[in-house]
Write an enzyme that holds these catalytic residues in place. Structure first.
Site, PDB file in Angstrom:
ATOM      1  N   CYS A 267      -0.761  36.023  44.986  1.00  0.00           N
ATOM      2  CA  CYS A 267      -2.040  36.630  45.366  1.00  0.00           C
ATOM      3  C   CYS A 267      -3.155  35.986  44.565  1.00  0.00           C
ATOM      4  O   CYS A 267      -2.996  35.651  43.400  1.00  0.00           O
ATOM      5  CB  CYS A 267      -2.024  38.143  45.154  1.00  0.00           C
ATOM      6  SG  CYS A 267      -2.267  38.682  43.462  1.00  0.00           S
ATOM      7  N   GLU A 268      -4.279  35.795  45.225  1.00  0.00           N
ATOM      8  CA  GLU A 268      -5.377  35.114  44.551  1.00  0.00           C
ATOM      9  C   GLU A 268      -6.139  36.045  43.622  1.00  0.00           C
ATOM     10  O   GLU A 268      -6.974  35.590  42.853  1.00  0.00           O
ATOM     11  CB  GLU A 268      -6.322  34.486  45.577  1.00  0.00           C
ATOM     12  CG  GLU A 268      -7.118  35.460  46.410  1.00  0.00           C
ATOM     13  CD  GLU A 268      -7.981  34.737  47.443  1.00  0.00           C
ATOM     14  OE1 GLU A 268      -7.714  33.565  47.725  1.00  0.00           O
ATOM     15  OE2 GLU A 268      -8.920  35.374  47.950  1.00  0.00           O
ATOM     16  N   HIS A 269      -5.857  37.326  43.661  1.00  0.00           N
ATOM     17  CA  HIS A 269      -6.571  38.249  42.779  1.00  0.00           C
ATOM     18  C   HIS A 269      -5.952  38.323  41.396  1.00  0.00           C
ATOM     19  O   HIS A 269      -6.646  38.491  40.413  1.00  0.00           O
ATOM     20  CB  HIS A 269      -6.596  39.650  43.402  1.00  0.00           C
ATOM     21  CG  HIS A 269      -7.207  39.684  44.764  1.00  0.00           C
ATOM     22  ND1 HIS A 269      -6.588  40.211  45.865  1.00  0.00           N
ATOM     23  CD2 HIS A 269      -8.385  39.182  45.205  1.00  0.00           C
ATOM     24  CE1 HIS A 269      -7.356  40.063  46.920  1.00  0.00           C
ATOM     25  NE2 HIS A 269      -8.447  39.438  46.559  1.00  0.00           N
ATOM     26  N   HIS A 270      -4.616  38.227  41.338  1.00  0.00           N
ATOM     27  CA  HIS A 270      -3.945  38.372  40.044  1.00  0.00           C
ATOM     28  C   HIS A 270      -3.053  37.183  39.706  1.00  0.00           C
ATOM     29  O   HIS A 270      -2.450  37.153  38.648  1.00  0.00           O
ATOM     30  CB  HIS A 270      -3.092  39.643  40.049  1.00  0.00           C
ATOM     31  CG  HIS A 270      -3.832  40.870  40.439  1.00  0.00           C
ATOM     32  ND1 HIS A 270      -3.949  41.301  41.746  1.00  0.00           N
ATOM     33  CD2 HIS A 270      -4.537  41.756  39.691  1.00  0.00           C
ATOM     34  CE1 HIS A 270      -4.671  42.407  41.792  1.00  0.00           C
ATOM     35  NE2 HIS A 270      -5.045  42.704  40.561  1.00  0.00           N
ATOM     36  N   GLN A 308      -2.594  38.112  51.871  1.00  0.00           N
ATOM     37  CA  GLN A 308      -1.602  38.133  52.958  1.00  0.00           C
ATOM     38  C   GLN A 308      -2.255  38.041  54.344  1.00  0.00           C
ATOM     39  O   GLN A 308      -1.728  37.407  55.249  1.00  0.00           O
ATOM     40  CB  GLN A 308      -0.760  39.408  52.839  1.00  0.00           C
ATOM     41  CG  GLN A 308       0.408  39.424  53.826  1.00  0.00           C
ATOM     42  CD  GLN A 308       1.297  40.635  53.627  1.00  0.00           C
ATOM     43  OE1 GLN A 308       1.623  40.983  52.500  1.00  0.00           O
ATOM     44  NE2 GLN A 308       1.692  41.256  54.729  1.00  0.00           N
ATOM     45  N   HIS A 336       4.016  43.048  47.002  1.00  0.00           N
ATOM     46  CA  HIS A 336       3.073  42.434  46.071  1.00  0.00           C
ATOM     47  C   HIS A 336       3.358  42.887  44.646  1.00  0.00           C
ATOM     48  O   HIS A 336       3.229  44.066  44.326  1.00  0.00           O
ATOM     49  CB  HIS A 336       1.636  42.803  46.468  1.00  0.00           C
ATOM     50  CG  HIS A 336       1.204  42.165  47.749  1.00  0.00           C
ATOM     51  ND1 HIS A 336       0.167  41.269  47.818  1.00  0.00           N
ATOM     52  CD2 HIS A 336       1.703  42.271  49.014  1.00  0.00           C
ATOM     53  CE1 HIS A 336       0.025  40.855  49.082  1.00  0.00           C
ATOM     54  NE2 HIS A 336       0.946  41.449  49.822  1.00  0.00           N
ATOM     55  N   CYS A 338       1.666  42.443  42.090  1.00  0.00           N
ATOM     56  CA  CYS A 338       0.485  42.979  41.392  1.00  0.00           C
ATOM     57  C   CYS A 338       0.358  44.483  41.614  1.00  0.00           C
ATOM     58  O   CYS A 338      -0.191  45.188  40.779  1.00  0.00           O
ATOM     59  CB  CYS A 338      -0.788  42.249  41.802  1.00  0.00           C
ATOM     60  SG  CYS A 338      -1.182  42.352  43.547  1.00  0.00           S
TER      61      CYS A 338
HETATM   62 ZN    ZN Z   1      -2.920  40.848  43.538  1.00  0.00          ZN
END
Ligand code: ZN
Length: 376
Positions: A267-270, A308, A336, A338
């Site tokens: 995931c690009e956030h975490h 996703q 996920h 995260c």
């Molecule tokens: Zn994430």
């Protein structure tokens, strides 16, 4: 390797008086990683007082490395400068200023050459105890191409050299600094990313770890290799993946469905993994594609930093581009880490996304047929 005709034996001298306990082994480690430099041996580390520097300059650690290389003297010197930069060396007007690392080419085979700003051999190899003593330690029989003296004899002629330059055996330059083990050459291929590794080491320090402890010494290299693989989608094109596996449909017009395509993404956030299964379908028009290629196309988009929803759309759009079918459909179910690891949602929860294109979007019967097949 070193018996190869194109390889030349060289001696590289190392010095540091800023964070010297870290920088000397680190320079050795980085040089060992270099494809063009085959390190044969490294001397003990020696300590000597700073010469000619500002009042109170910290004492140096010095070492010497015996290596062979297929690089030219100029290219090898440029590589030494590059490693110096990775280790934070800033070259200033003051030749004697404290430095994180100093890497000099002391000998290059029996070459004698003046390059203007620098010479081979390095004049200090025969005149400066802090350079000559480590060289005598690692290569006592090395013959100076001008004087004919061995490195051992050179030290004997330097007055008080052995008293002024003390061996500090406390530093281990033996493994684990040696990073060229077999596991560096797995099927991922060798990754040379000293800057990335330096960042990982910094990250380890930031979280309160000691990057020099045995279990972590090789971690930056492993992370660099893992990231190289996990983000390989950025450098893979659909063309090379599809690679002539598109065929004439020859009248086939039934839905083609591939289920249970495993994927692993981040995931690009975490920058934490999410993974699961994809179901991909299309309604052929003129063209069909080898089934295994659908999984490969999914990988191209999964091996990047992703969300996703976008991954789902990209796979559907890629099929529309490549095959120009009547329609394409993708359903992805992903877990996920995260969310799971941080307890944001129940551990077993997964996320389902779908993308419908063409007939799958416009015709409810086609769409439902696909969804029924996916669920069954
Ligand atoms: Zn994430």
């Amino acid at each position: 390797m070193h018996n190869h005709a194109n390889f030349v034996d060289v001696v590289i001298s190392l010095g540091s008086n800023i964070d010297r306990e870290q920088n000397i082994p680190e320079a050795v480690r980085l040089l060992r990683r270099h494809r063009g430099i085959d390190v044969q041996a490294v001397s003990c580390v020696f300590e000597s007082e700073a010469v000619g520097g500002p009042e109170g300059s910290p004492a140096f650690y010095n070492a010497a490395m015996l290596a062979c290389t297929d690089l030219s003297p100029e290219d090898l010197r440029a590589e030494l400068r590059a490693v110096e930069r990775v280790l934070g060396r800033e070259r200033t007007e003051d030749k004697n200023a404290p430095r994180t690392i100093d890497l000099d080419l002391a000998y290059y085979g029996d070459v004698v050459k003046d390059f203007g700003e620098w010479q081979i051999p390095d004049p200090e190899a025969a005149t400066a105890p802090h350079v000559a003593v480590p060289i005598a330690d690692v290569a006592p029989d090395w013959v100076h191409p001008v004087t004919g003296s061995t490195a051992y004899d050179v030290v004997k002629t330097l007055e008080g050299a052995e008293e002024r330059v003390k061996s500090v055996m406390a530093i281990q330059l033996s493994p684990p600094y040696a990073v060229r083990g077999p596991e560096d050459f797995d099927d991922v291929g060798e990754v040379y990313a000293p800057h990335f590794e330096a960042l990982v080491r910094q990250q380890l320090e930031e979280i309160g770890e000691d990057p020099t402890r045995e279990g972590l010494v090789r971690t930056p290299l492993r992370v660099a290799k893992a990231m190289d693989f996990l983000t390989s989608g950025y450098t893979t094109t659909l063309e090379e993946v599809v690679n002539n596996a598109v065929f004439d449909a020859e009248g086939a017009e039934e839905m083609v469905l591939v289920k249970d395509i495993e994927f692993y993404s981040m995931c690009e956030h975490h920058m934490l993994p999410f993974f699961g299964k994809a179901a991909v379908a299309y309604l052929p028009s003129e063209k069909i594609i080898g089934l295994s290629k659908i999984a490969r196309i999914t990988d191209v988009f999964a091996r990047r930093l992703q969300v996703q929803e976008r991954l789902t759309n990209q796979v559907a759009d890629a099929l529309m581009d490549i095959l120009e079918p009547h329609g394409a459909a993708v359903v992805i179910e992903g877990k996920h880490l995260c969310m799971m690891m941080r307890g944001v949602q129940k551990q077993d929860s997964s996320m389902i996304t779908s993308s419908m294109r063409g007939t799958f979007k416009s015709d409810a019967r086609t769409r439902n047929e696909f969804l029924d097949l996916v669920r069954s």
